[in-house]
Motif scaffolding. Structure first.
Motif, PDB file in Angstrom:
ATOM      1  N   HIS A 122       0.851  -1.188   0.000  1.00 10.49           N
ATOM      2  CA  HIS A 122       0.000   0.000   0.000  1.00 10.49           C
ATOM      3  C   HIS A 122       0.892   1.245   0.000  1.00 10.49           C
ATOM      4  N   GLY A 123       0.372   2.308  -0.581  1.00 14.47           N
ATOM      5  CA  GLY A 123       1.069   3.584  -0.554  1.00 14.47           C
ATOM      6  C   GLY A 123       2.212   3.706  -1.544  1.00 14.47           C
ATOM      7  N   LYS A 124       2.247   2.848  -2.579  1.00  7.31           N
ATOM      8  CA  LYS A 124       3.340   2.936  -3.544  1.00  7.31           C
ATOM      9  C   LYS A 124       3.309   4.253  -4.317  1.00  7.31           C
ATOM     10  N   GLY A 125       2.113   4.720  -4.654  1.00  7.37           N
ATOM     11  CA  GLY A 125       2.011   5.981  -5.385  1.00  7.37           C
ATOM     12  C   GLY A 125       2.555   7.147  -4.583  1.00  7.37           C
ATOM     13  N   TYR A 126       2.217   7.199  -3.308  1.00 12.88           N
ATOM     14  CA  TYR A 126       2.720   8.275  -2.448  1.00 12.88           C
ATOM     15  C   TYR A 126       4.239   8.184  -2.325  1.00 12.88           C
ATOM     16  N   LEU A 127       4.774   6.979  -2.174  1.00 15.12           N
ATOM     17  CA  LEU A 127       6.214   6.816  -2.035  1.00 15.12           C
ATOM     18  C   LEU A 127       6.946   7.194  -3.324  1.00 15.12           C
ATOM     19  N   ARG A 128       6.356   6.857  -4.464  1.00 15.04           N
ATOM     20  CA  ARG A 128       6.971   7.261  -5.735  1.00 15.04           C
ATOM     21  C   ARG A 128       7.024   8.776  -5.861  1.00 15.04           C
ATOM     22  N   LEU A 129       5.949   9.448  -5.468  1.00 15.93           N
ATOM     23  CA  LEU A 129       5.934  10.907  -5.497  1.00 15.93           C
ATOM     24  C   LEU A 129       6.968  11.474  -4.548  1.00 15.93           C
ATOM     25  N   LEU A 130       7.087  10.887  -3.378  1.00 20.82           N
ATOM     26  CA  LEU A 130       8.039  11.376  -2.380  1.00 20.82           C
ATOM     27  C   LEU A 130       9.473  11.230  -2.874  1.00 20.82           C
ATOM     28  N   VAL A 131       9.770  10.114  -3.533  1.00 20.39           N
ATOM     29  CA  VAL A 131      11.129   9.890  -4.029  1.00 20.39           C
ATOM     30  C   VAL A 131      11.444  10.811  -5.201  1.00 20.39           C
ATOM     31  N   TYR A 132      10.445  11.069  -6.057  1.00 24.13           N
ATOM     32  CA  TYR A 132      10.690  11.888  -7.250  1.00 24.13           C
ATOM     33  C   TYR A 132      10.631  13.386  -6.967  1.00 24.13           C
ATOM     34  N   LEU A 133      10.154  13.770  -5.795  1.00 25.58           N
ATOM     35  CA  LEU A 133       9.996  15.183  -5.476  1.00 25.58           C
ATOM     36  C   LEU A 133      11.290  15.982  -5.603  1.00 25.58           C
ATOM     37  N   PRO A 134      12.463  15.490  -5.155  1.00 23.45           N
ATOM     38  CA  PRO A 134      13.688  16.296  -5.328  1.00 23.45           C
ATOM     39  C   PRO A 134      14.022  16.619  -6.768  1.00 23.45           C
ATOM     40  N   VAL A 135      13.640  15.740  -7.709  1.00 28.56           N
ATOM     41  CA  VAL A 135      13.923  16.012  -9.115  1.00 28.56           C
ATOM     42  C   VAL A 135      13.095  17.193  -9.614  1.00 28.56           C
ATOM     43  N   MET A 136      11.893  17.365  -9.063  1.00 29.46           N
ATOM     44  CA  MET A 136      11.020  18.456  -9.494  1.00 29.46           C
ATOM     45  C   MET A 136      11.422  19.795  -8.892  1.00 29.46           C
ATOM     46  N   LEU A 137      12.237  19.783  -7.844  1.00 27.12           N
ATOM     47  CA  LEU A 137      12.683  21.033  -7.240  1.00 27.12           C
ATOM     48  C   LEU A 137      13.747  21.683  -8.114  1.00 27.12           C
ATOM     49  N   PRO A 138      13.782  23.001  -8.192  1.00 27.89           N
ATOM     50  CA  PRO A 138      14.870  23.672  -8.911  1.00 27.89           C
ATOM     51  C   PRO A 138      16.210  23.363  -8.248  1.00 27.89           C
ATOM     52  N   PRO A 139      17.273  23.191  -9.034  1.00 28.39           N
ATOM     53  CA  PRO A 139      18.582  22.873  -8.436  1.00 28.39           C
ATOM     54  C   PRO A 139      19.040  23.897  -7.406  1.00 28.39           C
TER      55      PRO A 139
END
Length: 319
Positions: free
Chosen positions: A127-144
């Motif tokens: 359960h919660g794989k979608g939330y975990l994927r978003l959490l892991v990918y969040l740093p990539v979406m942040l400006p450097p």
């Protein structure tokens, strides 16, 4: 009066219109219709080719030419291998290559292994794989820049969070970005956190394509978690792992943003000077575009040779 006949008369049959057989049109007509049908596709294709030609192929050709030229007061002259000699005689050249290779090795230990471990861990959750994927990918979406400011706060020697944690456990504070022995590792950690999201999602997609029967068979044979990963997960994702390894080496050999924003590029005693940062210095600090192009050409040849050798070895293993 006689009854009407149910059989059609010969006269009626003779008046029936026979359908014409379709005749193939001329070759030019078919080509025109094909072009009209695929006009949108050809338009996109031409646009992509023009973009690649202007922003990718032309700069590469221009770089090769600049590597053997020198520009002074607007006059361009051919200097042969003088730019390469200038680069080789620079003491920062060897230090930059040493730092780049060390950064690549550390990034392979962290940036290549950590995303795979994180992907395997997330894949075990029900359960919660979608939330975990978003959490892991969040740093990539942040400006450097935002990510770098976060790590500058973490690494601050006075009020940084890492030193606060060290102080809580009774450990001495560290000069994370000021110590030449630690600064490169600190940059690798920041780079891994900033870029691991994409690799993790790729690994997750590969893991979800593994048949569950393989894991069930491994469990029947008494395999534990580590043995299942080694004997099932790794062989089934070998192609993706090989591709990501190649991309990881190429990306880390061209690292620039993280050391430039965290340590100003060179770092303490030149400990974070990379090859790409040295190219930047030649071009925009010393105005020596020929030396910058020569160093860039060396990096291109090295990465192209590594890629060709890696692909050849991979094909030999598959055969």
């Amino acid at each position: 009066m006689s009854a009407p006949s149910l059989t059609p008369s010969k006269t009626g049959n003779s008046l029936a219109v026979k359908p014409r057989s379709a005749r193939p049109g001329p070759q030019g007509g078919r080509l025109a219709r094909s072009l009209r049908r695929n006009l949108t596709a050809h338009g996109f294709l031409v646009g992509a080719v023009v973009c690649f030609a202007l922003f990718s192929w032309y700069p590469m050709v221009r770089e090769v030419l600049l590597a053997f030229q020198k520009t002074e007061d607007g006059a361009v002259s051919w200097v042969g291998l003088d730019n390469l000699a200038t680069v080789f005689n620079d003491p920062a050249f060897w230090q930059a290559w040493r730092n780049t290779l060390m950064f690549t090795l550390l990034a392979l230990v962290l940036g290549f292994a950590v995303p795979f471990v994180v992907a395997v861990t997330i894949n075990e959750f029900r359960h919660g794989k979608g939330y975990l994927r978003l959490l892991v990918y969040l740093p990539v979406m942040l400006p450097p820049v935002a990510s770098v400011l976060l790590f500058k706060y973490l690494y601050d020697p006075g009020y940084g969070l890492l030193n606060e944690v060290f102080d809580f456990f009774g450990l001495p504070a560290q000069q994370w970005l000021q110590d030449p022995d630690v600064s490169l590792l600190a940059v690798v950690v920041a780079s891994t956190w900033m870029n691991m999201g994409g690799a993790t999602l790729i690994y997750l997609a590969a893991l979800q394509g593994i048949p569950g029967e393989l894991y069930e068979a491994a469990e029947l044979d008494g395999a534990g978690l580590l043995r299942k990963i080694w004997h099932v997960t790794v062989p089934q994702t070998r192609l993706i792992l090989s591709l990501m390894l190649l991309m990881q080496v190429i990306a880390t050999m061209q690292v620039f943003v993280e050391p430039f924003l965290l340590t100003g590029g060179a770092g303490p005693e030149g400990s974070t000077t990379t090859v790409v940062y040295l190219i930047y210095q030649y071009a925009f600090s010393f105005n020596n575009y020929g030396a910058a192009a020569a160093l860039g050409l060396l990096l291109l040849v090295l990465l192209a040779g590594f890629s060709a050798a890696y692909v050849k070895l991979s094909r030999a293993e598959d055969e």
